[in-house]
Structure formats: C-alpha cells, structure tokens
Write a protein that holds these residues in place. Structure first.
Motif, PDB file in Angstrom:
ATOM      1  N   TYR A  18      46.951  70.862  58.841  1.00 16.63           N
ATOM      2  CA  TYR A  18      47.395  71.709  59.949  1.00 16.63           C
ATOM      3  C   TYR A  18      48.673  72.432  59.554  1.00 16.63           C
ATOM      4  CZ  TYR A  18      47.756  73.273  64.739  1.00 16.63           C
ATOM      5  OH  TYR A  18      47.811  74.058  65.863  1.00 16.63           O
TER       6      TYR A  18
ATOM      7  N   ASN B 213      51.625  73.171  60.325  1.00 13.25           N
ATOM      8  CA  ASN B 213      52.773  72.883  61.183  1.00 13.25           C
ATOM      9  C   ASN B 213      53.595  71.758  60.570  1.00 13.25           C
ATOM     10  OD1 ASN B 213      54.502  72.870  63.398  1.00 13.25           O
ATOM     11  ND2 ASN B 213      53.216  71.457  64.558  1.00 13.25           N
TER      12      ASN B 213
ATOM     13  N   TRP C  26      43.892  76.012  55.268  1.00 14.64           N
ATOM     14  CA  TRP C  26      44.775  75.602  56.370  1.00 14.64           C
ATOM     15  C   TRP C  26      44.108  75.808  57.709  1.00 14.64           C
ATOM     16  CZ3 TRP C  26      47.314  76.934  51.893  1.00 14.64           C
ATOM     17  CH2 TRP C  26      48.371  76.087  51.503  1.00 14.64           C
ATOM     18  N   ASP C  27      44.316  74.835  58.579  1.00 13.29           N
ATOM     19  CA  ASP C  27      43.907  74.904  59.973  1.00 13.29           C
ATOM     20  C   ASP C  27      45.042  75.559  60.742  1.00 13.29           C
ATOM     21  OD1 ASP C  27      41.989  74.429  61.832  1.00 13.29           O
ATOM     22  OD2 ASP C  27      42.022  72.253  61.656  1.00 13.29           O
ATOM     23  N   CYS C  28      44.766  76.682  61.392  1.00 12.62           N
ATOM     24  CA  CYS C  28      45.873  77.503  61.884  1.00 12.62           C
ATOM     25  C   CYS C  28      45.950  77.669  63.399  1.00 12.62           C
ATOM     26  CB  CYS C  28      45.787  78.900  61.268  1.00 12.62           C
ATOM     27  SG  CYS C  28      45.658  78.900  59.476  1.00 12.62           S
TER      28      CYS C  28
ATOM     29  N   GLU D 132      41.756  63.624  69.017  1.00 15.55           N
ATOM     30  CA  GLU D 132      43.115  63.899  69.468  1.00 15.55           C
ATOM     31  C   GLU D 132      43.625  62.834  70.437  1.00 15.55           C
ATOM     32  OE1 GLU D 132      43.191  68.731  69.368  1.00 15.55           O
ATOM     33  OE2 GLU D 132      41.913  67.801  70.872  1.00 15.55           O
TER      34      GLU D 132
ATOM     35  N   VAL E 132      39.832  73.263  68.254  1.00 17.33           N
ATOM     36  CA  VAL E 132      40.291  73.516  66.888  1.00 17.33           C
ATOM     37  C   VAL E 132      39.446  72.756  65.863  1.00 17.33           C
ATOM     38  CG1 VAL E 132      42.005  71.660  66.791  1.00 17.33           C
ATOM     39  CG2 VAL E 132      42.393  73.777  65.495  1.00 17.33           C
TER      40      VAL E 132
ATOM     41  N   SER F 147      37.768  74.038  61.913  1.00 19.96           N
ATOM     42  CA  SER F 147      37.649  73.397  60.597  1.00 19.96           C
ATOM     43  C   SER F 147      36.242  72.876  60.368  1.00 19.96           C
ATOM     44  CB  SER F 147      38.670  72.257  60.466  1.00 19.96           C
ATOM     45  OG  SER F 147      38.489  71.299  61.490  1.00 19.96           O
TER      46      SER F 147
END
Length: 943
Positions: free
Chosen positions: A59, A61, A95-97, A196, A536, A540
């Motif tokens: 991710y 971040n 990358w997961d954006c 999550e 999200v 991916s």
C-alpha cells in the motif's frame, strides 16, 4: 639468514577483507543502473522459458518496515535464482494506490469537507509521493525490477482495466445488488472487507432480557400444557444492548430441548441445559414444569420489551449452548446469521428495521433513543429494560470483538444496500464462484502446504463479497440504475466499456465528472448514476487482468496465470483471496499456479514489532549500519514458514556468518593470484586427486543448492553454503592445499591443478550466493580472473564442475574415511599443543597404526600422506605393531603414535625434516624446497 619470501606464491588480491557494505552497496546500485542491468536481463531472456512472479502490491502509504523488506527480498531471491536457472524472470513491482488510508491521510491534512474532485487530486499526489519513498527503500535492498515503469493501481490504464474486469464479472452474472449486513466502520463511513477486520479485547454490557409471551395458548400447547398458570417470558442473552431496538425475531435450535421454569412470579423459557447456570446468574430459585423440543416453538410470538411489536420464534441451527440462555435475539440488520434466518422466513428487505445511520447514530425518530450514538446509548437501553421489568441481569464483560484495522475502533454488522459478488449465485454458464474457487485451490501448489487447508476453509465458509464502498478515492462502479425498478441498464457492459475508455484517457475523474446524458442520451432522465467505489481489494485482486494482460503483459504462455504469488500469511484472507475469486469468476481458474506464504516478523522473544516495546528493527537502519546483504542473509537463513525472529543480536550473527563466507571467498581469490584461466586452466584428467575430489564435492553441493532454490528453501541454501565454507573448504581442503599452493613452483602442475579447482569453485560459489548476497556476489564477480561480463546475474548456474568418474581410486568414500582419520589425529594434536608437548602440527611426526584395510587405504597417498595430515612426517604401520602407549582413537582399527620432531625446521616451508641443510647452497632449506626454488620442482599426484 636468507629471505625466501620472494620464492613463495603468497596469496594476494585487491578484494577487501572488510566488506564496508553500507558504503559499497550504493556503488553497486549505481553500477547496475549505469549498465541498465534489468533491461540487459530482459534482452538476455528472449527465447528463454518464462517464470512470472506477480508482485502483490504494497500500500502506497508510509515508510517500509521490516515485513516489507522480508517480502521484497524473498521475491528478489526467487527472481535471481530463476534467472540463474535459465528462465526469463521479469519482476514488475506494483503499488496499491486507492482506498481509505490515503483518503484519511488527506482528510487529516486538509480537512474533511473538501470538494470530491480536489480530494481525489490530493490523494493521487500523496500516493505518488509515497511510492517514490518506498521505491528508493526497495531498490536499496538490492531488489532488481522494472523500477522505471512499475504498475500502479491508480494509473489510468489500470483504473480502466479494473472497470473492464468488473464488466467481465457482470457479463457472467456474478454481480448483484443486495441488502446484507456488512462489516461497518463509523470512522471510515464505509463497509470493510474481511481482511480489514482485526480482533481486540473490548468491554461490553452483557444483559439477559425477558420477552413476554403474546401467544400464550400456543406456548402452553408447545409444552403439552392445558394453559399457563402465570405470566411467561422467553429469555435472551446479548452483549450488544444497542441492537435491542432493532429486534425482530427470536431464534432457537430445532433440536435443543427447552424448559419452562417456574420462578414464582413468572415462567421463564430457557434451554434445559442452561437452566441451572441461568437461575444462578439471576439469583432465582426455580422448578422445571415442562420441556419441549425447539422445533415445537416455531412461530410463537413474544412482545418486544418496550416497543409495540412482536418477535416470532424462528428455528436456526447456528444457536449454541456455550453461553447465554440458548435463545438468540435476532436483529436482522445487524447480524449475518440473524439476517439469513429472517430472510429464510420470508422477511423482505423493506421489512428489515435499520435504525442505525452510517455514523453510528440512531435515526432521530427512534423512540427513546433517537439521535444517540449507539455505544453511548447502551446504558440508556439497559435502564429502559430495567424500567419495564425486562432486565434479569446486567454485567460488564471483557471479550474479543471486531475492530477496524485502521482506526482500531469497534465495528458493527450493518445491513446496507451494497454491490456484491455472489459466491453461490448461478452464473450465465458453469459452476458457482464458490465451486470454481474450491476446485482451483485443489489445483494450486502451496508453500508451505498448510496454506491450502487454510484458504480452503476461508472460501468454503465465506459470505458473498461486498465490493462497494462509499468513498471518493477509489475506482468507480460505473452503473446506471433505473429510478423506478432499481435494475441495471440493459446495456451495462457496453456502457462500462465506454466509461473505461474515458478513464483510460482521464483517470477515474472521468466518471465522476460524467453527465449521464453523454452516454444515455434521452434515457438519462430515467436512470441514476451511482457514486459507489470498488473495494480496494478488488483493485489488487484484479491485477492479473489489468496488469498481466494489461499495463504490463509478460508474455507468459498461460496468459494471466502467474507461476507464483508470494505474500505474508495474512494474504490468505487478502490478496490471495481476492485474486482467486476474480480469477475464477473471469477465467474459471486461479490466476496463479503456486502460492508461497511467509510468516510475520517478531523479535527474539516472539513479540510483535512495536515502537512502545522498543523492539522495532528498521530496514533503513540495518542498511546504514550493517548493509542490505546482512539483512538478505538473515532472510535467507530463516525458515519463513513460521514467525521470523529478528533483533540486533540475530542480525549480528548473520554478519558473523557473512564474514565467514566473505573470508572464504577472499582466500579463493587471493590464491588465484597470477592465474589466467585462458592459458592456465588444466583439464580435469591432469588434476591432482584431492582437487578432483573438491570439484566433485562442489558439483554434488551445487545439485542440492539448485534443488533447494527451486523449492524456495533458502535456509537450506544458506546452511549448505555456509557449512561448505566452514567444513569442506575451511576445515579440510583449503587447509591442506596451502603448502602446495604456496611452496610449489608457480607454473607447476601441482599449483595449477589447485588453482583450477579454486577457480571452478569460485565460479560456482559466486553464483550460489548471488540470489542472496546480491551486492557481494557482484563485487566478487569483478575480482575473478578471466574475461567476464558485467554482472554475475547475466549468467546461469556454473557448468564447469566435474564429478569423479565411476571406479576412481581415491573416490568420495575414500576421502570420507580419510576425513575421519584426520579428525582423530587433529584431536590428539590439539591435546599435545595444549600440553605444550609440541608447538604446532608441523612439529609432529606421526605413525598411524591401522588394520589391514585402513593401512592399505592410507598407504595409497604414499609420501604425500604427511601433506594431507599437515605434519612433518607420517607413516603407516600394522595395527599389531602399535606400542603400548599408542593412542586409541574413535576410528575403528586406528591407533596413533605422535612424537615431537628432532629435526631442523625448513626456513621456507616450515616442515621439520632430516634433509634440512643437506644442500650447501641453501643450508636453511629442505631438499623439496631446494628443488622448488632452483630445480625441476617437486611432483605431486594426490594432494
């Protein structure tokens, strides 16, 4: 005294003993960049079989942590080893954006009430900045890949590809809109994926609540009673008082036995097995007056404790007897099982009560509790139950409860209208998604093997996948819904392609700015354009579609099916999971042939990394203090199938092991001084027996190393290489050859044979370590003699190692036996040195008394036995001639007699020999050294 140093072949190399990795590794990175190593490998790989490791995107971040480092290093070791094995093994990092963490960060920085388009713009900028920082850290680890062109889920082409992937699933009939309870976070303001959700301890109000009977006659009949003698209530137990306002039913198990208990003032309905514990909890005495099966209670109505409505009894097999009363209160809007049970009994979506808003506040018109936040309303609800006489017990308990993995705040199940991918929905053709996924799991290789059962159980029991979110920063679900029927536009798939084409040019903003009339024309007035975004994990999870056959097609013979996915064990419920479902929905099979799972990183005491504990090991700090190769060696040496322990002490042990490997390599390089393989390399037939054994040992080891790399057992590679350096080389071969290497004539067969062996071993060794010690291997590569290309990685496994032929006299078994004899001798020599009976091994003269078989074996070395044993003299005699004071060894049929030499020490080779001084021109030398200095030179055959 004459100085004979110039006559010796002393080792010499510019390869430094001190690694200086923190300073030298950036230079190697600059070298790789200057030669464009990654692109050279792509050119080299043309025509080779493909190996595709598809990168699970981290991710975008925050800074990378040690877990990121482990993941990327494991991937890089696989890519490098596959390259050396002759594959074209590209590596496209990604990358997961999109998603909430980035949007939350932007909201924290700029405020929550920004215009949506500005939020998306700032999210895109922030994600790009984070990618650049993480990219630099990954490159510093020595990870080789297409860093100039990674894939990003926020790239316009990938955003468009994701919409097209969704369209494929819509086309096949897997996507539907439904009202279902989903994991809901008030702070996120959105549904959460299973991945999550995490569990933490939470203090909750546990209450026992009585629901008074409405259908008294039916209840009496269920218990075979004529009537009820007094008021009766059914009792539930719950830890979520806030759900009581939404109660719509009561669940009992059809096969459990339920009891009607007379407690004096009223009758209580409880599970028979729990009567005693319940009465004790309530502080009541009671008598069971009748029992009935749960099935007999079906549809009997009870009154809500404080609202004018009824709660019928529904039968449900999920009811348990572990705690509570054996009766479950059912609020279908706030529980998966409750929802399922109520729907089975015909409750429509419109009938389901959902008084909790997205922010966790009750709707304003809810009697008694309107406008209150649900957690704060709990005491008021408990008080209301007590007021109406429905509260039998209230206590606080500590229990495990689901929390948001980002905000660390409690979640609820909340029924909302969302878009789902149906696990058991019958598609247009073929099996259901659950059936496809379970079948695909059986066809997938798992490393370690236990991952298969874990993923299988997750898929077998998982609910439908909620793919919609109510956020700004995400790929849109580009649907138009009919305003009256709520149905998707009949041309949805066609319209999605038109949206995808626009997104490909302008990004996701193209959808949010789109006027429906641009696509629907006059129909636009009849349709609503929805604003939901995709989970999200869908971003991916569809990269096999929008990366492997979209932005970065890798030309694999099986299209989007990668050879390997590699991630941490949490990804069984994350990326492995979402990729499996989308792959099976679109293509009918998993997007991967194999899954490799690694464990989490913990400290040396097994604790999670935590700033508060002060046990965090930051990869950036390791790079600056020890070097990335030390971290890579630690990763390789650790069995990743479980938790991976790391600390400064553990890394220091890796640094010690690294030094042994480096020093061994330096010995090889320094003894190749003056060796030109183009003219000095000997054919194997001309090599000495010990040198041929060394090549055979290296050849056998290489086979094991290649097999271990192929099975991703990096810890086996590490241990085999390290042990080879310590034992076969450092503890045996290199020790023995020093005399011959240093003292024989520079261009003699004896020395060139040794150098030939060292050269072949070094060529192999540098390749063995190249996937692990990426920087050091390329440094070694520059110091090896002979013409060579720019990087060790531009080559394949070394093919210059020769096995001993069948029937070779001094074969592998011979040297194994000799090693045992030498170990027994060295043990006794060490005792004599400790007792100061001898100064060093060369001061010893040894007689080995052996049985006939051992005697014949040792005698094969002839006069060279002393060189093999590193003593000044060595002879063999029958075991029967051993004197009484001979040392008995652990080797069967062997005794030893060791005496201190009385002869003079040769000033050149340091052997104590009777012939020292026999040559007048060289009074300080033995005859062997005289021959090597000015004569024809000694001849060696064996060692």
């Amino acid at each position: 005294m004459t100085d004979y140093k110039a006559t010796l072949n002393l080792p010499d190399t510019a390869f430094p003993m001190k690694a200086g990795l923190p300073q030298r590794e950036p230079q190697t990175l600059a070298h790789w960049d200057s030669i464009d190593l990654y692109q050279k490998l792509r050119q080299l790989g043309e025509g080779r079989p493909k190996f595709v490791l598809h990168d699970g995107p981290p991710y975008a971040n925050g800074s990378i942590h040690i877990g990121h480092a482990v993941n990327k290093i494991l991937k890089d070791m696989i890519i490098r080893s596959k390259t050396l094995a002759g594959f074209d093994a590209p590596y496209v990092p990604g990358w997961d954006c999109h998603g909430l963490p980035i949007e939350h960060k932007v909201e924290t920085t700029f405020g929550k009430n920004q215009p949506s388009d500005l939020t998306r713009e700032r999210c895109r900028t922030y994600a790009g900045e984070q990618i650049e920082g993480q990219k630099a850290d990954f490159i510093r680890l020595g990870v080789l890949g297409e860093w100039d062109n990674p894939y990003k889920t926020m790239a316009f082409a990938n955003e468009a590809g994701e919409i097209r992937a969704l369209a494929e699933m819509v086309k096949q009939g897997f996507v539907f809109k439904g009202l279902k309870p989903v994991n809901w976070c008030f702070d996120c303001g959105s549904a959460l994926a299973e991945a999550e959700v995490e569990y933490q301890d939470k203090k909750s109000d546990a209450i026992d609540v009585a629901f008074a009977v409405e259908d008294a006659a039916k209840l009496a009949a269920a218990f075979s009673l004529t009537d009820l003698s007094k008021p009766a209530s059914i009792v539930i137990w719950t830890t979520t008082p806030w759900t009581i306002p939404a109660n719509q039913a009561l669940n009992v198990h059809p096969e459990f036995t339920y009891a009607l208990v007379d407690t004096g003032e009223r009758l209580l309905l409880l599970a028979e097995e729990l009567v005693e514990s319940c009465l004790a909890r309530y502080g009541l005495q009671g008598e069971v007056i009748a029992t009935a099966a749960g099935a007999a209670l079906e549809s009997i109505r009870f009154r809500h404790p404080f609202y004018e409505r009824f709660a019928p009894v529904y039968l449900a097999e999920y009811v348990e007897l572990g705690a509570g009363t054996g009766i479950v209160h059912s609020a279908p809007a706030y529980g998966e099982d409750d929802f399922r049970s109520c729907k089975q009994y015909g409750m429509s979506n419109d009938d389901i009560l959902s008084p909790v808003q997205s922010n966790g506040v009750y709707v304003s018109d809810l009697p008694f509790f309107g406008g209150q936040f649900i957690w704060k309303a709990n005491p008021a609800i408990v008080a209301k139950l007590d007021e109406v006489g429905a509260l039998l017990k209230h206590e606080a308990i500590q229990h495990s409860y689901m929390h948001c993995w980002r905000h660390k705040t409690p979640l609820i199940y909340r029924a909302t209208a969302q878009w789902f991918v149906g696990m058991d929905k019958q598609p247009e053709q073929g099996a259901t998604l659950r059936e496809r996924a379970l079948s695909a799991i059986e066809q997938t290789e798992f490393v370690p093997a236990w991952g298969q059962a874990r993923l299988h159980s997750m898929i077998a029991g998982r609910p439908d996948w909620c793919i919609s979110r109510q956020r700004n920063w995400g790929v849109p679900i580009p649907f138009f819904l009919h305003k009256e029927s709520g149905e998707l536009h009949p041309r949805t798939v066609e319209l999605m392609e038109q949206v995808a084409a626009r997104v490909e040019e302008q990004g996701i903003e193209a959808w949010f700015k789109l006027d429906a009339a641009e696509l629907l024309g006059a129909e636009a007035a009849q349709y609503d354009k929805i604003s939901d975004t995709l989970d999200v994990w869908f971003d991916s999870g569809t990269t096999h579609w929008h990366v492997l056959r979209g932005s970065h097609p890798l030309g694999h013979e099986q299209g989007p099916r990668a050879d390997l996915y590699l991630e941490g064990s949490d990804q069984h419920r994350g990326w492995f999971h979402s990729s499996l479902l989308t792959g099976c929905a679109i293509d009918g099979h998993a997007p991967y042939k194999a899954l490799l799972t690694h464990g989490f990183v913990v400290d040396e005491n097994g604790r999670k990394m935590s700033k508060s504990l002060g046990n965090v090991v930051a990869p950036q700090e390791v790079n600056d203090s020890l070097g990335a190769d030390i971290m890579r060696l630690w990763v390789a040496s650790t069995d990743y199938s479980g938790e991976m322990a790391v600390s400064k002490v553990i890394l220091q042990r890796s640094a010690d092991a690294y030094r042994r490997i480096r020093n061994t390599t330096r010995f090889l390089l320094s003894n190749l001084n003056g060796f030109d393989p183009a003219k000095d390399l000997l054919p194997v037939e001309q090599m000495l027996d010990l040198d041929r054994w060394a090549l055979d040992a290296a050849a056998r080891l290489q086979e094991e190393i290649i097999e271990a790399y192929g099975e991703y057992r990096f810890w086996n590679v590490y241990s085999k290489v390290h042990n080879f350096c310590v034992q076969e080389l450092g503890g045996f071969y290199l020790d023995i050859i020093k005399d011959r290497q240093y003292t024989t004539q520079a261009d003699s067969i004896a020395r060139r044979s040794c150098q030939t062996a060292l050269f072949h071993i070094a060529e192999a060794l540098v390749r063995w370590i190249a996937p692990i010690l990426a920087f050091t291997a390329d440094e070694i590569w520059q110091f090896l003699p002979g013409e060579r290309n720019e990087s060790v990685l531009l080559n394949t496994w070394y093919d210059g190692l020769n096995r001993l032929p069948e029937g070779f006299e001094l074969d592998r078994a011979y040297w194994e036996q000799f090693t045992e004899v030498r170990a027994a001798l060295n043990k006794e020599l060490e005792n004599l040195r400790a007792a100061k009976a001898i100064g060093g091994n060369l001061q010893a003269e040894v007689t080995l008394f052996g049985d006939e078989s051992l005697q014949q074996s040792l005698a094969k070395l002839g006069d060279e036995l002393r060189f093999a044993l590193i003593t000044s003299a060595a002879s063999v005699a029958p075991l029967s001639e051993a004197p009484a004071d001979a040392v008995v060894t652990e080797v069967a049929g062997l005794k030893l007699k060791i005496v201190k030499s009385t002869h003079a020490k040769c000033g050149r080779c340091w052997h104590f020999r009777a012939d020292v001084g026999s040559n007048a021109a060289h009074p300080e030398l033995c005859e062997r050294c005289v021959s090597n200095v000015e004569g024809a030179g000694e001849v060696r055959k064996h060692v």
